[in-house]
Design a protein around this motif. Sequence first.
Motif, PDB file in Angstrom:
ATOM      1  N   HIS A 102       0.836  -1.202   0.000  1.00 16.04           N
ATOM      2  CA  HIS A 102       0.000   0.000   0.000  1.00 16.04           C
ATOM      3  C   HIS A 102       0.873   1.255   0.000  1.00 16.04           C
TER       4      HIS A 102
ATOM      5  N   THR B 296      -6.703  -6.005   3.606  1.00 19.43           N
ATOM      6  CA  THR B 296      -7.187  -6.196   2.251  1.00 19.43           C
ATOM      7  C   THR B 296      -7.652  -4.864   1.670  1.00 19.43           C
ATOM      8  N   ASP B 297      -7.825  -4.819   0.368  1.00 22.30           N
ATOM      9  CA  ASP B 297      -8.256  -3.571  -0.279  1.00 22.30           C
ATOM     10  C   ASP B 297      -9.624  -3.127   0.226  1.00 22.30           C
ATOM     11  N   GLU B 298     -10.517  -4.094   0.441  1.00 21.76           N
ATOM     12  CA  GLU B 298     -11.849  -3.739   0.930  1.00 21.76           C
ATOM     13  C   GLU B 298     -11.788  -3.191   2.352  1.00 21.76           C
TER      14      GLU B 298
ATOM     15  N   LEU C 277      -9.183  -1.805   3.741  1.00 22.09           N
ATOM     16  CA  LEU C 277      -8.463  -0.541   3.721  1.00 22.09           C
ATOM     17  C   LEU C 277      -9.377   0.601   3.286  1.00 22.09           C
ATOM     18  N   LYS C 278     -10.195   0.374   2.278  1.00 24.93           N
ATOM     19  CA  LYS C 278     -11.133   1.415   1.844  1.00 24.93           C
ATOM     20  C   LYS C 278     -12.127   1.742   2.942  1.00 24.93           C
TER      21      LYS C 278
ATOM     22  N   GLU D 255      -7.871 -12.505   3.393  1.00 25.05           N
ATOM     23  CA  GLU D 255      -7.992 -12.736   1.973  1.00 25.05           C
ATOM     24  C   GLU D 255      -7.417 -14.095   1.612  1.00 25.05           C
TER      25      GLU D 255
ATOM     26  N   SER E 157      -0.508 -11.124  -1.385  1.00 24.30           N
ATOM     27  CA  SER E 157       0.233 -10.400  -2.411  1.00 24.30           C
ATOM     28  C   SER E 157       1.288 -11.250  -3.100  1.00 24.30           C
TER      29      SER E 157
END
Length: 688
Positions: A130, A398-400, A402-403, A436, A440
């Motif tokens: 990130h 995870t991206d979700e 983090l958002k 997840e 990565s």
Amino acid sequence: LTPLPGQPAVPASVLITIERSHTEDIVRHTRKLVKPMMYILRSYCFMARNIEERGSGENRYGMRVACAGRSIQTPALPGPRPKWMTHLDLQVTLYSDSAKEPPVIEPIQLQLYNINSGQELGAATCIYTHMRQKDNLGNWEPYVLSPQWVKIKGGGFGTKNVGEFLVGFEILLFKYRDERALQPQAMWPQGSDTYDKKKHFAKLRKATLHFSLLGLRDLMPLSRFDSVGVGSVDLVKPLVEVEVQWGDTGTKTAENQKLRFKYTDVVEGGDKRIKSDRLNNWKSKVGKSANILASNFEFLQVQKLKVEIPDKMILQPYVIIRVYEEPSRLHSSVRDMMGYTNTLVGESRRSLADSLPVCWLDGVNINKSLAEQKAIVDRAFRTARGASALHEEFEQLTDEALKDMKRHYREDNAEAGSQGGLSAALKAQMEGGPKEYINSTALPVPLRFPRKRPLPQLARLINAQVEQTFSPRHGEKVVAIGQTQAKTVQGKLEDTDNNSFHNDLYYKSCPLLLDHDLVESADSRDWNYLPDVQGFVKCAFKLVDGWDTHDVDDELDDDDPDLQAALPAPIQTHAPNAPLISAAQLALAVAGPPGSAALAAAAAISAEDRTRRVFRSYNVTDELDAFAFDEKKLRKRFKDSENMPSRVRIRLYLVKAVCIYGKGAGDFPDPYVEFHLGPNIAVSFKSQ
């Protein structure tokens, strides 16, 4: 790539992109222009723990961060729990096709080194992808510091756990390093007057440590190193010091931030001729062959200390209990002038992470009782334990998640302490739940955490059956008495928490060690049979929110009717027709003799009905809190004539014995019964 013969063992790598198509008329994409860029890899180095090395208390340790062919290291601090609390900005060259997209990150190597010996003890490999970016409005996205405990692998094959790191990471472009929004986060806990949740990681809160010392057990003799003689010397004047820390920095703790317990053979103002006023000391035989005489002392003392500790469970504050042997009863100035110093016997470190006051948890309302918000408290404890859990490798959000964290950060308001706005993905990851499936490094969960497959039950497939050699010998039938019956407990009674019986063994045995980190309460090792154990401390402690908390009924005389009138109002029990019992009467009932009617009446009171429990440690029961932290009540429970029977009668029932005859003609048995009571008393019926 595989290295060529004669080349270094570290192979080179190539960055490629592979695309698969089922047709031949695929259009070739324009080749991306990948160029090197300068980045800042910021590592937040908090501390290390559980360093597996002898003499870790005398050695000095540091952390080295390496990435993309460059490295930087922290200053060396003494163990066994070095607390660096610093950030390291490492300038690295990474490759990317756009300054707005994260680069291709290389693995981050964390190394633990011993500056005294110059050796590397172990390393941990972390992946963090990130990067700090701007949103559509041109504002920098928020960054939330979320460190993790990561295992350090060492040994000959790099598979042995040699320690643990608490670290966090941040990546940003080098040209934006001077931006105000991209400055390093504050790592040190801040006081109540300067704390800001958006800027600081933890809050430094005031608390009062109440420490109850029952005594010392099985203290090993001290070795003699002088030229006068050889052998060992017994302890006769032990001194116990207690302090609170959350990491080792090498600085000496001030004397006013310690508790001191000195052993005396009689209570203050007591008479040595009276049995209840004497504080006993005795010898016990320890060791594999019971050939070592250990010392035991009875203290029965209570003190309290004002402390400031971080409210984050992940920082894991702890209490240090050190036992010394005093060389002389002279004044300290005279003793220092003559060169006499205290001899360290051992120390025990106990975690305070599970003993933080309940009101420090997120979402707890101090105006409500514990029963009304027990579900909130349990969820807050579960979230805090999940955030402070140990990881095999660094696991970024995870991206979700983090958002969702960025959205929740922007919508932060006065009620930001509650986690009601967090999504299920973020809650699951913060509580140590599902993560997840593919990380990565493109490894799925089954390959990252392989599990051994169970072996097939071949015995069920064989055409055979098990025959009994002897008929079953059933023991005495368990007779149920009311609603209770005999229970089976595996392990020690004092460490049992499976509700098999009412466990009133509140004072746990804390082992005294040298150069050792925290001993967790869930540790199943039997320290009585392990080397380097210098003895045990029997103690109990709790934390109360704020400084110098004062309970009215703690200072009252139980026999003074004028002072009894100032007691707090009685407490209503759950039962509709149950009697009203005040808090002081509850304390006296619990401190009274076991099995008394007052104790049965006090057991009907629900602890959750008292709001005061939200201001102290959650793991301290009301039965323990009623007597353990008041010196008069503590001595009454253990030294009162009603609680000290003059003798104990043990009745043994010898029901049946099986005698096996020998094969010889003259091998006629002559059975007899023999049993041992403790290590010294042997009873034999051979002559009867």
